[in-house]
Scaffold this motif. Structure first.
Motif, mmCIF file in Angstrom:
data_model
loop_
_atom_site.group_PDB
_atom_site.id
_atom_site.type_symbol
_atom_site.label_atom_id
_atom_site.label_comp_id
_atom_site.label_asym_id
_atom_site.label_seq_id
_atom_site.Cartn_x
_atom_site.Cartn_y
_atom_site.Cartn_z
ATOM 1 N N GLY A 141 2.368 -3.282 1.885
ATOM 2 C CA GLY A 141 2.864 -1.931 1.643
ATOM 3 C C GLY A 141 3.273 -1.675 0.200
ATOM 4 O O GLY A 141 3.700 -0.566 -0.144
ATOM 5 N N ARG A 142 3.136 -2.679 -0.677
ATOM 6 C CA ARG A 142 3.506 -2.512 -2.087
ATOM 7 C C ARG A 142 2.260 -2.559 -2.966
ATOM 8 O O ARG A 142 1.406 -3.445 -2.825
ATOM 9 C CB ARG A 142 4.476 -3.619 -2.518
ATOM 10 C CG ARG A 142 5.820 -3.547 -1.798
ATOM 11 C CD ARG A 142 6.745 -4.651 -2.272
ATOM 12 N NE ARG A 142 7.097 -4.468 -3.680
ATOM 13 C CZ ARG A 142 7.841 -5.349 -4.358
ATOM 14 N NH1 ARG A 142 8.287 -6.443 -3.763
ATOM 15 N NH2 ARG A 142 8.149 -5.108 -5.600
ATOM 16 N N VAL A 143 2.154 -1.580 -3.874
ATOM 17 C CA VAL A 143 1.000 -1.534 -4.776
ATOM 18 C C VAL A 143 1.099 -2.693 -5.768
ATOM 19 O O VAL A 143 2.171 -2.978 -6.317
ATOM 20 C CB VAL A 143 0.980 -0.191 -5.574
ATOM 21 C CG1 VAL A 143 -0.161 -0.194 -6.576
ATOM 22 C CG2 VAL A 143 0.826 0.970 -4.608
ATOM 23 N N MET A 144 -0.013 -3.374 -5.982
ATOM 24 C CA MET A 144 -0.036 -4.521 -6.896
ATOM 25 C C MET A 144 0.292 -4.064 -8.320
ATOM 26 O O MET A 144 -0.187 -3.009 -8.765
ATOM 27 C CB MET A 144 -1.412 -5.189 -6.870
ATOM 28 C CG MET A 144 -1.713 -5.916 -5.572
ATOM 29 S SD MET A 144 -3.366 -6.640 -5.587
ATOM 30 C CE MET A 144 -3.204 -7.827 -6.917
ATOM 31 N N PRO A 145 1.115 -4.816 -9.042
ATOM 32 C CA PRO A 145 1.499 -4.405 -10.393
ATOM 33 C C PRO A 145 0.315 -4.386 -11.357
ATOM 34 O O PRO A 145 -0.647 -5.149 -11.192
ATOM 35 C CB PRO A 145 2.521 -5.472 -10.814
ATOM 36 C CG PRO A 145 2.215 -6.649 -9.957
ATOM 37 C CD PRO A 145 1.713 -6.097 -8.654
ATOM 38 N N ARG A 184 -5.605 1.340 -6.710
ATOM 39 C CA ARG A 184 -4.963 0.023 -6.738
ATOM 40 C C ARG A 184 -4.736 -0.493 -5.315
ATOM 41 O O ARG A 184 -4.161 0.211 -4.472
ATOM 42 C CB ARG A 184 -3.620 0.142 -7.460
ATOM 43 C CG ARG A 184 -3.053 -1.187 -7.929
ATOM 44 C CD ARG A 184 -3.814 -1.669 -9.119
ATOM 45 N NE ARG A 184 -3.267 -2.914 -9.654
ATOM 46 C CZ ARG A 184 -3.961 -3.714 -10.422
ATOM 47 N NH1 ARG A 184 -5.208 -3.417 -10.710
ATOM 48 N NH2 ARG A 184 -3.438 -4.810 -10.907
ATOM 49 N N PRO A 185 -5.165 -1.707 -5.028
ATOM 50 C CA PRO A 185 -4.902 -2.262 -3.697
ATOM 51 C C PRO A 185 -3.414 -2.575 -3.504
ATOM 52 O O PRO A 185 -2.675 -2.712 -4.482
ATOM 53 C CB PRO A 185 -5.728 -3.561 -3.687
ATOM 54 C CG PRO A 185 -5.906 -3.915 -5.129
ATOM 55 C CD PRO A 185 -5.943 -2.623 -5.878
ATOM 56 N N SER A 186 -2.980 -2.650 -2.280
ATOM 57 C CA SER A 186 -1.565 -2.947 -2.003
ATOM 58 C C SER A 186 -1.462 -4.146 -1.079
ATOM 59 O O SER A 186 -2.383 -4.451 -0.315
ATOM 60 C CB SER A 186 -0.882 -1.734 -1.382
ATOM 61 O OG SER A 186 -1.526 -1.366 -0.179
#
Length: 640
Positions: free
Chosen positions: A62-66, A57-59
């Motif tokens: 710094g947050r992983v995409m839902p 999963r791309p981010s």
């Protein structure tokens, strides 16, 4: 190692105990409980696919995409909104209203039953196949009972086992409910060993399969297992169609297929009545037809059935006054043949009386036999069904028989070949199913499949023996030191190689006796609290030894009859009959009429001598009975 059978049993026992403590009947309890199992399955699948999606999963920042619904659609998996996820329901507080949940219409959810109903609604919206199928009647459960059910199915062992464990548990629950519900509402479940036998002989690979009386969908599930086990994908190889008149059963079928990851088109209600409707217009289009139709149905409207077609051999007997078919067995037989394409195969369960019924049935049977497409007939013994003790038969058609078998039919009389489950139920074990299938393979000239089975036996036996040292540890660890030393000495034979199965059987039987002797010895030396677990561990090890003996017994049953893989007619078991022989027997398709009776081994007892002994014993008993009666009468007289 996790014992899956034990897990199934424990889950069922817990769930049924809850039912007994409520006022719900088995039929009221059945569908909601199975749907909760389905919800648990959907959640397990959801978590697996979610983990797969999150791997790459791309981010952003710094947050992983839902994870989104479209991600699941791309992997042909069900997406579950948060309120439909099993762990969400399990972790809801006792005061549901305090959470502020609402359904799609914006109405507040004030009980756990309402929350589960909402979860089922959300789940249906994710799959067209499930629309209108899942129950939304959970408010009839008390919140306490429902919470306990959710807790039972939240068993972490289910996730540890992985694979299709929930599919297995679902089938196990379905079979247990079948016994209880059958008394209320007929039959919706065909015992698994009969289904496996049908699928094993049909050997489906690819194409269209129809079950025009599909019940809870066991035929489709077993076909899926068979195709997947061959290294193919059942959903891409097979197209499943089912007709089921009873809507309740059709819902069970759709859930059963979904829990096994299968897609199919199932219709229910009036349009699914196979006597009057070909719901999918499949006449002459099916590669496979498989079914366990209701036996001996009467009062079928003859004119409507005739108009619905699919009667290549004509109508069976019609009552001239009521204009109704008196027994629909041969309507079904007509349909199963009519649905087949030019290379199709059919396999179905039928009342045993149909193999030899007279009048119009006999005329239909003659026309059927003359096509040359009757392939295999199998007689099944009593007590294979949960609700019927009567015997049945399995029929198989094949429109693409090999040249050598064009004018032949294989008859198998398996009425005396089975395993007793309990007082009212028999079944074929996996090895017995393999043996029956091996007879069919030899008849079809597939000796290589017979050889593969022999190799499977050898591997299974050798593997079981090699694992014994590991399986005996729970027992030896509970013995006192002296008995443990003595017992381990008795296991030295395991270090050898065992290709002589007669000698191996002898050793296994000796080891069972040795184990029992060590249990008795240890009972005298252990503390009282230590005796019971030691005794149970000893019993478990004896069961391991007995299970190997059973496999050897089935190996011997097969090889004593067919050696290295050459078909022979076996008196009392099987015979390949020609169409001329069948004509001579007035077109009977009863296996017993062809296979004859097995030879009885001479037990060395002189019949006449033994009969004289029995007569002498009987005369002596009569004399003693008369003397006793005289004594009783005399005593009676003194009491007057």
């Amino acid at each position: 190692m996790i014992n899956i059978r034990k897990l199934e049993g424990e889950l069922w026992e817990s769930a049924d105990l809850l039912r007994q403590g409520s006022k719900l009947t088995s039929s009221q309890y059945c569908m909601p409980v199975l749907a909760l199992l389905f919800l648990r399955y959907a959640y397990s699948r959801y978590k697996l696919v979610e983990a797969e999606i999150l791997k790459n999963r791309p981010s952003r920042g710094g947050r992983v995409m839902p994870v989104e619904q479209s991600d699941f659609a791309a992997k042909s998996a069900l997406y579950l909104p948060r309120e439909a996820q099993f762990d969400f329901l399990v972790n809801l507080p006792e005061d549901i209203a305090s959470v502020g949940l609402e359904n799609k219409e914006g109405q507040p959810l004030n009980s756990l039953g309402e929350a589960v109903n909402n979860a089922m609604q959300l789940l249906e919206e994710q799959s067209e196949q499930l629309t209108g199928v899942l129950p939304k009647s959970y408010t009839m459960f008390s919140d306490d009972l429902l919470r306990e059910l959710l807790r039972i199915f939240n068993n972490k062992t289910i996730d540890e086992v992985g694979g299709d464990i929930i599919g297995r548990i679902y089938e196990y629950f379905l079979s247990k409910f079948a016994k209880a519900v059958a008394s209320d509402d007929g039959v919706f479940f065909t015992p698994k060993s009969l289904v496996k036998m049908l699928v094993n002989v049909l050997e489906p690979e690819q194409g269209v399969m129809l079950d025009p009386a599909c019940g809870s969908g066991g035929m489709f599930v077993q076909t899926g297992d068979f195709v997947n086990a061959a290294g193919m994908n059942a959903n891409t190889q097979m197209t499943f169609y089912g007709q089921e008149k009873v809507e309740y059963n059709a819902q069970l079928c759709l859930m059963n297929m979904a829990v096994h990851g299968l897609n199919g088109r199932i219709v229910s209600g009036d349009e699914a009545n196979s006597f009057y409707h070909d719901a999918f217009n499949l006449a002459r289009k099916c590669d496979y037809v498989i079914a366990n139709p209701p036996f001996n149905v009467d009062k079928v409207k003859a004119e409507s059935a005739s108009s619905a077609g699919r009667l290549p051999f004509g109508l069976p007997g019609v009552n001239t006054k009521s204009k109704e078919v008196g027994n629909a067995n041969y309507l079904w037989i007509n349909y199963f043949y009519a649905y087949l394409n030019d290379h199709g195969r059919a396999g179905f369960v039928m009342a045993s009386s149909a193999t030899d019924s007279s009048n119009k049935d006999r005329d239909i049977r003659e026309k059927l036999v003359k096509t040359g497409h009757v392939d295999v007939m199998v007689s099944v013994g009593n007590n294979f069904f949960y609700t019927l003790s009567l015997p049945c038969s399995l029929w198989f058609f094949d429109k693409a028989k090999r040249e050598e078998n064009q004018d032949k039919v294989l008859f198998i009389d398996a009425r005396k070949y089975y395993t007793v489950v309990d007082r009212t139920l028999n079944e074929w074990t996996e090895w017995q199913l393999c043996n029956l299938q091996a007879i069919v393979h030899l008849y079809r000239g597939e000796a290589e499949k017979y050889q593969a089975l022999i190799e499977k036996y050898n591997s299974a036996i050798q593997e079981a023996v090699s694992e014994m040292m590991e399986q005996v540890k729970p027992f030896t660890e509970l013995l006192d030191a002296e008995t443990e030393t003595q017992f381990k000495r008795s296991l030295t034979w395991l270090e050898g190689s065992w290709e002589n199965y007669d000698a191996l059987s002898k050793k296994l039987n000796e080891q069972i006796e040795q184990t029992k002797a060590c249990v008795k010895s240890a009972e005298e030396k252990l503390k009282k609290r230590e005796v019971k677990p030691m005794r149970l561990a000893g019993d478990e090890f004896c069961k391991v030894l007995e299970s190997i003996l059973i496999v050897i017994g089935e190996y011997n049953w097969l090889t004593e009859k067919f050696g290295k893989g050459e078909y022979h007619d076996i008196a009392g078991l099987c015979k390949i009959a020609t169409l001329d022989e069948i004509a001579e027997k007035n077109y009977s398709l009863t296996p017993g009429a062809y296979v004859g009776v097995a030879e009885v081994e001479d037990d060395g007892v002189d019949f006449h001598e033994r009969m004289n002994e029995i007569h002498a014993e009987l005369a002596k008993l009569n004399k003693e009975a008369n003397a006793l009666m005289d004594a009783i009468l005399k005593d009676w007289e003194t009491l007057k």
